[in-house]
Design a protein around this motif. Structure first.
Motif, PDB file in Angstrom:
ATOM      1  N   UNK A  50       4.514  -0.015   1.291  1.00 53.80           N
ATOM      2  CA  UNK A  50       4.738  -0.929   2.410  1.00 53.80           C
ATOM      3  C   UNK A  50       3.637  -1.983   2.408  1.00 53.80           C
ATOM      4  N   UNK A  51       3.873  -3.058   3.124  1.00 55.80           N
ATOM      5  CA  UNK A  51       2.885  -4.120   3.207  1.00 55.80           C
ATOM      6  C   UNK A  51       1.675  -3.653   4.006  1.00 55.80           C
ATOM      7  N   UNK A  52       0.514  -4.190   3.670  1.00 55.97           N
ATOM      8  CA  UNK A  52      -0.674  -3.916   4.468  1.00 55.97           C
ATOM      9  C   UNK A  52      -0.438  -4.494   5.864  1.00 55.97           C
ATOM     10  N   UNK A  53      -0.525  -3.689   6.898  1.00 56.52           N
ATOM     11  CA  UNK A  53      -0.181  -4.162   8.253  1.00 56.52           C
ATOM     12  C   UNK A  53      -1.126  -5.244   8.763  1.00 56.52           C
ATOM     13  N   UNK A  67       0.839  -1.182   0.000  1.00 55.38           N
ATOM     14  CA  UNK A  67       0.000   0.000   0.000  1.00 55.38           C
ATOM     15  C   UNK A  67       0.884   1.245   0.000  1.00 55.38           C
ATOM     16  N   UNK A  68       0.304   2.374  -0.379  1.00 56.89           N
ATOM     17  CA  UNK A  68       1.056   3.628  -0.463  1.00 56.89           C
ATOM     18  C   UNK A  68       0.853   4.437   0.810  1.00 56.89           C
ATOM     19  N   UNK A  69       1.937   5.111   1.253  1.00 55.65           N
ATOM     20  CA  UNK A  69       1.857   5.976   2.415  1.00 55.65           C
ATOM     21  C   UNK A  69       2.884   7.105   2.291  1.00 55.65           C
ATOM     22  N   UNK A  86      -1.257   7.614   9.543  1.00 58.31           N
ATOM     23  CA  UNK A  86      -2.605   7.878   9.034  1.00 58.31           C
ATOM     24  C   UNK A  86      -2.601   8.368   7.592  1.00 58.31           C
ATOM     25  N   UNK A  87      -1.463   8.915   7.120  1.00 60.79           N
ATOM     26  CA  UNK A  87      -1.387   9.354   5.730  1.00 60.79           C
ATOM     27  C   UNK A  87      -1.041   8.145   4.869  1.00 60.79           C
ATOM     28  N   UNK A  88      -1.992   7.224   4.807  1.00 58.35           N
ATOM     29  CA  UNK A  88      -1.787   5.950   4.114  1.00 58.35           C
ATOM     30  C   UNK A  88      -3.130   5.395   3.696  1.00 58.35           C
ATOM     31  N   UNK A 125      12.289   3.557   7.547  1.00 61.19           N
ATOM     32  CA  UNK A 125      11.475   4.764   7.345  1.00 61.19           C
ATOM     33  C   UNK A 125      10.369   4.885   8.382  1.00 61.19           C
ATOM     34  N   UNK A 126       9.926   6.115   8.592  1.00 56.70           N
ATOM     35  CA  UNK A 126       8.840   6.388   9.505  1.00 56.70           C
ATOM     36  C   UNK A 126       7.644   6.935   8.733  1.00 56.70           C
ATOM     37  N   UNK A 127       6.458   6.517   9.146  1.00 55.99           N
ATOM     38  CA  UNK A 127       5.226   6.975   8.502  1.00 55.99           C
ATOM     39  C   UNK A 127       4.769   8.284   9.123  1.00 55.99           C
ATOM     40  N   UNK A 128       3.909   9.012   8.406  1.00 59.43           N
ATOM     41  CA  UNK A 128       3.359  10.278   8.896  1.00 59.43           C
ATOM     42  C   UNK A 128       1.845  10.188   9.049  1.00 59.43           C
TER      43      UNK A 128
END
Length: 309
Positions: free
Chosen positions: A20-23, A1-3, A98-100, A60-63
């Motif tokens: 990244x993979x769908x959690x 998925x995109x984030x 959440x921006x995913x 990497x870290x997500x936003x």
């Protein structure tokens, strides 16, 4: 998925779209297909490294923290929502994300979305409304007849603070920018001061609580505006402000995390119209990088900026 993510702390240029993979969903967790995600200053402050002692250096870290969407999977021991429910909520800031296109969160970090609200409106609630609740209800103890001064009464947190305080029967005075005076007046704020009128604030008498949403009101000046039992509520605890505040028992801190358990009540208040989210801009997720950068560098709108999916 995109984030939206980043590989090191820094400015807007560090953001990019990653895959990244769908959690997976664990016990007590839900996976939500995100339909809208609201942008908060907290999001870019995290990316800038403001909390790196807590968030660490694993990349990497997500936003992104605030979102609304559809529950598409639920782990064991989840009782408050089921698959297919429309929900809104917030992500633990140590993980963000959440921006995913999808996000996995603890089930107690979401509540059912009021049907009266759009996904964008619901996504605008969590951090701002939870912070306002912690400050006005928990710390300031808004009640009938109480006099509360809110510095930044027209911002995301300030507007919810006004609505909560007035719903509890308190009288609210405040300071805001000239462009927001009409909306603040319509919300019930009186009197209204310009930020530059700091010497005029106290002339209206003493307050039961002073809530500084912006971190721009001098702590000493704020304390001087209080009656003997009043409290100064701060949500921007810089070292200097903390040091000054430690000299007084009337200095109180409030954090959004204090209000997570109130999400169901926040949903009820939004459904009844007591809490009214204001959307300034809805932009497609594909424009996330430029929209976040614009908000971060000062090109902001009146009301929340929300990414839609």
């Amino acid at each position: 998925m995109k984030r939206v993510q980043y590989d090191r702390y820094g400015g807007p240029e560090k953001m990019y779209f990653g895959e990244c993979d769908v959690p997976r969903v664990g016990d007590g967790e839900v996976r939500v297909s995100v339909k809208a995600a609201a942008i908060n200053p907290f999001d870019w402050k995290l990316r800038q490294g403001a909390m790196k002692l807590v968030t660490g250096r694993r990349f990497p870290k997500a936003m992104g923290t605030d979102f609304a969407g559809l529950v598409e999977a639920a782990g064991r021991n989840v009782g408050n929502v089921t698959v297919g429910d429309e929900v809104f909520g917030t992500v633990d800031f140590k993980k963000s994300g959440a921006f995913a296109e999808a996000v996995v969160v603890k089930a107690d970090h979401v509540a059912k979305k009021p049907p009266q609200l759009s996904f964008a409106e619901a996504a605008s609630l969590p951090i701002a409304a939870m912070t306002a609740w912690a400050a006005v209800i928990d710390r300031a103890q808004a009640r009938p007849g109480a006099r509360i001064f809110i510095n930044g009464c027209s911002g995301a947190v300030g507007a919810f603070a006004v609505q909560l305080a007035i719903s509890r029967g308190a009288h609210v005075a405040g300071a805001c920018g000239p462009a927001s005076r009409d909306s603040a007046r319509a919300a019930g704020v009186a009197p209204i001061f310009a930020y530059s009128d700091s010497e005029a604030y106290a002339r209206g008498g003493t307050y039961d609580a002073v809530f500084d949403t912006l971190g721009t009101l001098d702590v000493g000046h704020g304390l001087s505006m209080l009656n003997p039992r009043g409290v100064f509520v701060d949500i921007n605890p810089t070292p200097g402000r903390l040091l000054r505040g430690m000299l007084s028992r009337r200095y109180k801190l409030a954090f959004a995390t204090m209000g997570i358990k109130r999400l169901p009540e926040i949903a009820e208040l939004a459904a009844s119209g007591t809490l009214r989210p204001a959307i300034g801009l809805e932009a497609p997720f594909t424009d996330a990088l430029s929209v976040i950068a614009d908000a971060e560098t000062g090109r902001r709108t009146s009301g929340k900026t929300v990414l839609t999916f």
